[in-house]
Design a protein around this motif. Sequence first.
Motif, short mmCIF file in Angstrom:
data_model
loop_
_atom_site.label_atom_id
_atom_site.label_comp_id
_atom_site.label_asym_id
_atom_site.label_seq_id
_atom_site.Cartn_x
_atom_site.Cartn_y
_atom_site.Cartn_z
N LYS A 232 0.80 -0.83 -0.12
CA LYS A 232 0.01 -0.17 0.60
C LYS A 232 1.02 1.60 0.12
CE LYS A 232 -3.41 -2.56 0.32
NZ LYS A 232 -4.07 -3.53 -1.01
N ILE A 233 0.50 1.45 -0.36
CA ILE A 233 1.76 3.34 -1.28
C ILE A 233 0.52 4.66 -1.38
CG2 ILE A 233 3.07 4.55 -2.59
CD1 ILE A 233 3.62 2.41 -3.72
N ARG A 234 1.05 5.50 -0.36
CA ARG A 234 -0.23 6.56 -0.25
C ARG A 234 1.49 7.87 -0.23
NH1 ARG A 234 -4.37 7.98 1.59
NH2 ARG A 234 -5.02 9.95 1.78
N LEU A 235 0.88 9.09 -1.26
CA LEU A 235 1.67 10.28 -1.19
C LEU A 235 0.63 11.23 -1.14
CD1 LEU A 235 2.90 9.45 -5.08
CD2 LEU A 235 3.94 8.78 -3.03
N THR A 236 1.66 12.69 0.11
CA THR A 236 1.08 13.24 0.25
C THR A 236 2.71 14.50 0.22
OG1 THR A 236 0.29 12.19 2.49
CG2 THR A 236 0.36 14.09 2.64
N ALA A 237 1.62 15.40 -0.01
CA ALA A 237 2.24 16.95 -0.58
C ALA A 237 1.84 17.84 0.71
CB ALA A 237 2.37 17.77 -1.77
N MET A 238 2.88 18.63 1.34
CA MET A 238 2.55 20.17 2.20
C MET A 238 2.97 21.23 2.03
SD MET A 238 2.55 17.96 5.78
CE MET A 238 2.52 15.70 6.20
N TYR A 239 2.14 22.05 1.88
CA TYR A 239 2.40 23.43 1.48
C TYR A 239 2.23 24.68 2.42
CZ TYR A 239 2.12 20.94 -3.22
OH TYR A 239 2.07 19.87 -4.08
N MET A 240 3.75 25.31 2.28
CA MET A 240 3.33 26.29 3.30
C MET A 240 4.32 27.72 3.42
SD MET A 240 5.53 24.07 6.34
CE MET A 240 4.13 22.84 5.61
N SER A 241 5.00 29.10 3.83
CA SER A 241 5.61 29.48 3.76
C SER A 241 6.85 29.33 4.59
CB SER A 241 4.95 31.03 4.13
OG SER A 241 5.54 30.41 5.38
N ASP A 242 7.49 29.75 4.21
CA ASP A 242 9.28 30.09 4.92
C ASP A 242 8.55 30.74 6.20
OD1 ASP A 242 9.74 30.17 2.04
OD2 ASP A 242 12.12 31.02 2.77
N GLN A 243 7.47 31.40 6.76
CA GLN A 243 7.38 31.91 7.85
C GLN A 243 7.06 30.89 8.87
OE1 GLN A 243 5.22 35.39 7.91
NE2 GLN A 243 5.47 34.84 10.30
N GLY A 244 5.65 29.96 8.16
CA GLY A 244 5.36 28.71 8.76
C GLY A 244 6.49 27.59 9.21
#
Length: 259
Positions: A232-244
């Motif tokens: 079972k494979i799952r991909l996740t991406a998380m996006y944020m700012s430098d400050q975050g």
Amino acid sequence: MAWTEAYSVGTESVPAVGYDLQDEDARALAVPIQELLQDTKGAEDVRRSLEEVTRTAFRIDRLETVLSATGAVSEWRVGESLAEYHLASQHSCVFPWPSGRDLKNPGTSGGGVDLIGFDTSGENAMLALGEVKTSRQQLWPPSALTGRHGLEKQLEGLRNNDDRKTWAVRYIAMHAVGKDWHGIFAEAMVRFLDDPQDVRLFGTLVHVTDSNELDLKTRAKNLSDGCPPATKIRLTAMYMSDQGLQIMAGEQVQWETPQ
């Protein structure tokens, strides 16, 4: 906190989801992420184990100096801690022996599989192996996903039973002896020894930029081609700012990838 979904792509066998994290989300995550970065649980275990010998203020101060010696916070360490927290809180994973404990220097990467633990969402636990990449590159996808040692190639190797999977299993096996989580380890090992493909693989991209499904869409398709049914494979991406990312870290982050 609520995880705000930016997109959902992928295939039936390899789901892929992107999340947008605002600075207020980073503030909500700051405490658990910093606990992982500082290995608060491990430090508390050490304090309890030394209660009989740390009976003076001098010894206590010396011990606290040792336990608080974390060094610079590299971007990859913040990314790995965020991925670990997400998998634990959202996907019933446990990582009982953080790989960061084995780093001689927290400013350097230990190599090998980033996250090694167990998926406890089913009736019986299964091995959970996670690869994490953190990037500020303003490309979709960044080279951390597509390069020769990028996330996609690393997951392909684990999917295809390369040596890194063997070493990951050996790593967790050596640390499991005598621990209170040996029962979970034994459950997962029954499944693995019967079928080495019976594992859960997670790939996480922490991308310090705006969200874009181009990061994961092709990666999910490529990884689903020829994927064994038991894997079972799952991909996740998380996006944020430098400050975050810095808010989560609790201090200045040592950036390592170019924008």
